[in-house]
Design an enzyme around this catalytic site. Sequence first.
Site, short mmCIF file in Angstrom:
data_model
loop_
_atom_site.label_atom_id
_atom_site.label_comp_id
_atom_site.label_asym_id
_atom_site.label_seq_id
_atom_site.Cartn_x
_atom_site.Cartn_y
_atom_site.Cartn_z
N LYS A 41 0.85 -1.19 0.00
CA LYS A 41 0.00 0.00 0.00
C LYS A 41 0.88 1.24 0.00
O LYS A 41 1.80 1.36 0.80
CB LYS A 41 -0.91 0.02 1.23
CG LYS A 41 -1.83 1.26 1.28
CD LYS A 41 -2.71 1.25 2.50
CE LYS A 41 -2.02 1.77 3.73
NZ LYS A 41 -1.77 3.25 3.69
N ASP A 68 -3.45 4.16 -2.05
CA ASP A 68 -4.38 4.59 -1.01
C ASP A 68 -4.36 6.11 -0.89
O ASP A 68 -3.76 6.67 0.02
CB ASP A 68 -3.97 3.92 0.32
CG ASP A 68 -4.80 4.40 1.50
OD1 ASP A 68 -5.96 4.78 1.29
OD2 ASP A 68 -4.27 4.37 2.63
N LYS A 70 -7.44 7.93 -1.29
CA LYS A 70 -8.77 8.32 -0.79
C LYS A 70 -9.33 9.54 -1.53
O LYS A 70 -9.67 10.56 -0.94
CB LYS A 70 -8.72 8.62 0.72
CG LYS A 70 -8.22 7.47 1.58
CD LYS A 70 -8.19 7.87 3.05
CE LYS A 70 -7.66 6.76 3.94
NZ LYS A 70 -6.22 6.47 3.70
N ASP A 73 -13.58 14.48 -4.13
CA ASP A 73 -13.70 15.77 -4.81
C ASP A 73 -14.95 15.71 -5.67
O ASP A 73 -15.75 14.77 -5.56
CB ASP A 73 -12.43 16.02 -5.65
CG ASP A 73 -12.10 17.50 -5.78
OD1 ASP A 73 -13.02 18.28 -6.11
OD2 ASP A 73 -10.93 17.88 -5.56
N THR A 127 -10.32 4.40 10.71
CA THR A 127 -10.15 3.59 11.92
C THR A 127 -9.58 4.39 13.08
O THR A 127 -9.52 3.89 14.20
CB THR A 127 -9.25 2.38 11.65
OG1 THR A 127 -8.00 2.83 11.11
CG2 THR A 127 -9.91 1.42 10.68
N ARG A 218 3.13 -0.61 10.63
CA ARG A 218 4.25 -0.55 11.56
C ARG A 218 4.63 -1.87 12.22
O ARG A 218 5.83 -2.08 12.48
CB ARG A 218 3.97 0.54 12.61
CG ARG A 218 4.25 1.93 12.06
CD ARG A 218 3.61 3.03 12.88
NE ARG A 218 2.17 3.09 12.64
CZ ARG A 218 1.41 4.13 13.01
NH1 ARG A 218 1.95 5.14 13.66
NH2 ARG A 218 0.12 4.13 12.76
#
Length: 238
Positions: A41, A68, A70, A73, A127, A218
Amino acid sequence: MTENLSVPFSLPPVIVALDLAQPQAALELAQQLGSHRCRLKIGKELFTRGGPPLVEKLVNQGFEVFLDLKYYDIPNTVAGACEAAADLGVWMINVHAFGGRNMLLTARETLEKRSQRPLLIAVTILTSLIMTELYAIGLHGTLEENVLRLARLSKACGLDGVVCSPQEIFLIRQNIGTDFKLVTPGIRPFATSQDDQKRIMTPEEALKRGADYLVIGRPITAAPDPLQALLEITASID
């Protein structure tokens, strides 16, 4: 258009989030992990620094890339951005469901004109958000009600799936069914830090509930040995 190299075998459901600041570090980590072990990603920071050339390098190395960004608009702007992303040969792109029906439909219809197109999914509720923050931005109802409303809208507009917290997987599966991809960030192996994620779950639990893909950052990228961390997670869900 950059040719997207097909993967000749079934990949694990892990998407490694390359949330790194420097493109060279991302390329080195990707080479260490290997395109036969995971998908990748690329988010806003890394894309802003590395741009399309970084994406094309990873695609040409055989990685299935989830871009990714997002997109959110007016419909024509989002549709154009989706087409530009598809030209890079990425495997999946996302838009934000808050953009509304016309934006979602226009993006999907634009991609459907292509002989080969990436998966198109929508973000529901980040999230990192909890109920108090939803109230602060004017959303009414429970967090779960808002997620389900946006997931239903995305399904009705013909999108391939949504990004959702693992805690909403079962709710969406119950109400929308299995023919809808669920991509779940907020995945944390047992005994690892939750960082800035609020609604989290272990990889095993998320898959049992019905997730299709697990976005993990991570716990892999910041591990002393990222490859070993990936292999351990893969083994735990195999």
